[in-house]
Design an enzyme around this catalytic site. Structure first.
Site, PDB file in Angstrom:
ATOM      1  N   TYR A 184       0.833  -1.198   0.000  1.00  0.00           N
ATOM      2  CA  TYR A 184       0.000   0.000   0.000  1.00  0.00           C
ATOM      3  C   TYR A 184       0.872   1.254   0.000  1.00  0.00           C
ATOM      4  CZ  TYR A 184      -3.452   3.433   1.622  1.00  0.00           C
ATOM      5  OH  TYR A 184      -4.270   4.539   1.740  1.00  0.00           O
ATOM      6  N   THR A 207      -4.740   8.385  10.002  1.00  0.00           N
ATOM      7  CA  THR A 207      -5.807   7.469  10.387  1.00  0.00           C
ATOM      8  C   THR A 207      -7.147   8.190  10.318  1.00  0.00           C
ATOM      9  OG1 THR A 207      -4.341   6.211  11.843  1.00  0.00           O
ATOM     10  CG2 THR A 207      -6.706   5.977  12.206  1.00  0.00           C
TER      11      THR A 207
END
Length: 259
Positions: free
Chosen positions: A155, A187
């Site tokens: 990723y 996040t």
């Protein structure tokens, strides 16, 4: 209801708009007056987002890993709206955490995150040039694409590629009046974040993810994790005239985690 009309009479394409950051951004751009085309492999999710927008919302079900599907989405925009001012390349997948992946798993991440963004940019560029200087491309990269991640090698690699593609596009097409920037979320509370929080990539319970989010927040200067709306507000800035002299920049949306 138009908030301030910063995008009145403009057309935006949001990929991965069936939920999460994509949905929040599609709604935010529409609130500023944009006609928004929502593309997602989840056709029902895309249709739901478009329905939430109302008459200015348009849905297209499409697999952004498939170049033919990418080209079909751009044809839809051209044939139905006749212009494109804002391209938000947001569709993405997380993939396996470590190096133990087969070729199919590798391609699944690269095809969406990198190849999809590349060919979407390529297919959309003629329309964007036509809309210049009211033309802006925004990519969803990642904080992991800037510093790497111990929980997502593939990723991070793909998102690092997006970051460099953005910078190259900004330099190549700036003379044509097309800007290119990226958002780099930390996040953010989305379903993909919940899956990514689990090293085995099978997803974690809501309770376990809340615990993970709380731990993350304690290591973030602003002491919280982000929301899709936090990212949407930055995308709006990059899409609007307020950032008319901003190009080639990746903006962290991470509560100061990278500071």
């Amino acid at each position: 209801m138009i908030a301030n009309g910063r995008l009145t009479d403009r057309v935006a394409l949001v990929t991965g708009g069936g939920g999460g950051i994509g949905r929040a951004t599609a709604l935010r751009l529409a609130a500023e007056g944009a006609h928004v085309v929502v593309a997602d492999i989840d056709a029902e999710g895309a249709a739901e987002t478009a329905s939430m927008i109302g008459t200015h919302g348009h849905a297209v079900g499409a697999d952004l890993a498939d170049v033919a599907e990418v080209q079909r989405v751009i044809r839809f925009v051209d044939e139905n709206l006749g212009q494109l001012n804002v391209l938000f390349c947001n569709a993405g997948v997380s993939g396996a955490a470590g190096l133990d992946v087969d070729l199919a798993a590798f391609d699944a991440v690269v095809d969406v995150n990198l190849k999809g963004a590349f060919f979407l940019t390529s297919a959309a560029m003629p329309l964007l040039k036509r809309a210049a200087p009211k033309a802006s491309i925004i990519y969803t990269s990642s904080a992991s694409g800037l510093i790497g991640s111990p929980s997502g090698v593939l990723y991070s690699m793909s998102k690092g590629g997006v970051q460099l593609m953005m910078r190259s596009v900004a330099k190549m097409y700036g003379p044509d009046g097309v800007r290119a920037n990226a958002v780099n979320p930390g996040t953010i509370v989305t379903r993909m974040a919940q899956v990514t929080a689990d090293p085995n990539r099978v997803g974690v319970s809501d309770e376990a993810f809340r615990a993970h989010a709380e731990r993350t927040a304690q290591n973030t200067p602003l002491r919280r994790v982000g929301t899709p709306e936090d990212v949407a507000d930055v995308v709006l800035f990059l899409a609007s005239d307020e950032s008319s002299f901003v190009t080639g920049v990746g903006i962290p949306v991470d509560g100061g985690a990278l500071a």
